[in-house]
Design an enzyme around this catalytic site. Structure first.
Site, mmCIF file in Angstrom:
data_model
loop_
_atom_site.group_PDB
_atom_site.id
_atom_site.type_symbol
_atom_site.label_atom_id
_atom_site.label_comp_id
_atom_site.label_asym_id
_atom_site.label_seq_id
_atom_site.Cartn_x
_atom_site.Cartn_y
_atom_site.Cartn_z
ATOM 1 C CE1 TYR A 147 -3.797 2.402 0.639
ATOM 2 C CE2 TYR A 147 -2.353 3.337 2.323
ATOM 3 C CZ TYR A 147 -3.489 3.424 1.534
ATOM 4 O OH TYR A 147 -4.303 4.528 1.626
ATOM 5 C CB VAL A 180 -10.204 10.310 6.326
ATOM 6 C CG1 VAL A 180 -11.550 10.950 5.990
ATOM 7 C CG2 VAL A 180 -9.063 11.115 5.727
#
Length: 256
Positions: A147, A180
């Site tokens: 990632y 987030v």
């Protein structure tokens, strides 16, 4: 409507959907692209003014379809937001090549394919591209070998495109979100990890989907007309405060 048209990938939920909604509020026509047909159909029923396309942006033929159907519908492309991405985490030794390729296919190949396919239309409008990377592309952390590497590559790809397309008035920028508060994040983050993020982020909280959308739409819009090749960390100051989270390192150690 002001005539402008934006394509937002990964738009069925989260940051992508919040970005699409903000474009619409500002009078843009919006194309919602996602491979999750069920979630996209649900979002589209509440947004009949948008064009919803169930497509996989890691497939070149489907990306070409995305562009052709957008041009048939809107006649132009003024902004491309490359938001679609996948997150698979784990120790380096458990990241087999199949996992590596799944992550790269969407997070990196997909951005390359979509940007390339939209380039001709963006040259005509002197439009813009906003790529969504991650704070994990700016600094290393545990469990993110695929990632984090894919997101770092997105940053370099952004700069390559900005350098080449600037001659045609096309701007290319990158947003690197920090933590987030999305439904997905809240589903997988333990309370210990949430508390650790709050401690590590100078603003002492997660960001919201709307706050990310505000930054993305700004960079995509003519309001950012002299900004290109830039990486904006929308992270509450997280990138300025060190490396990694103790809770994540502890989780890694427990799994070893």
């Amino acid at each position: 409507m002001n005539g402008h048209c934006a394509i937002v990938t990964g738009a069925a939920r989260g940051i992508g959907l919040a970005t699409a909604d903000l474009f619409h509020e500002l009078g843009w026509r919006v194309v919602l692209v996602d491979r999750d047909s069920e979630e996209l159909d649900f979002a589209a029923t509440q947004r009949p003014e948008a064009l919803a396309l169930t497509l996989d942006i890691s497939d070149p033929e489907q990306v070409d379809e995305m562009v052709s159907r957008t041009l048939d519908w809107a006649g132009r492309i003024d902004a491309l937001v490359n938001n679609a991405g996948v997150a698979e985490f784990g120790p380096i030794e458990s990241c087999d090549f199949a996992m590596w390729r799944r992550v790269m296919a969407t997070n990196l190949d997909g951005i390359f394919l979509c940007s390339q396919a939209c380039t001709s239309a963006l040259k005509e409008t002197q439009g813009s591209i906003v790529n969504i990377s991650s704070i994990s592309g700016l600094r290393a952390s545990t469990l993110r070998v695929a990632y984090g590497t894919s997101k770092a590559a997105v940053i370099q790809l952004t700069k390559q495109y900005a350098a080449e397309l600037g001659d045609f008035g096309v701007r290319v920028n990158c947003v690197a979100p920090g933590p987030v508060r999305t439904k997905l994040a809240m589903a997988v983050h333990t309370q210990e990890i949430i508390d650790a993020y709050h401690d590590a982020v100078p603003l002492n909280r997660y960001g919201t989907e709307r706050e990310l959308a505000e930054a993305i739409v700004f960079l995509a819009s003519p309001n950012a007309s002299y900004i290109t090749g830039q990486v904006l960390a929308v992270d509450g100051g997280f990138d300025s405060t060190g490396v990694g989270l103790p809770a994540l390192r502890a989780a890694h150690a427990a799994r070893a």
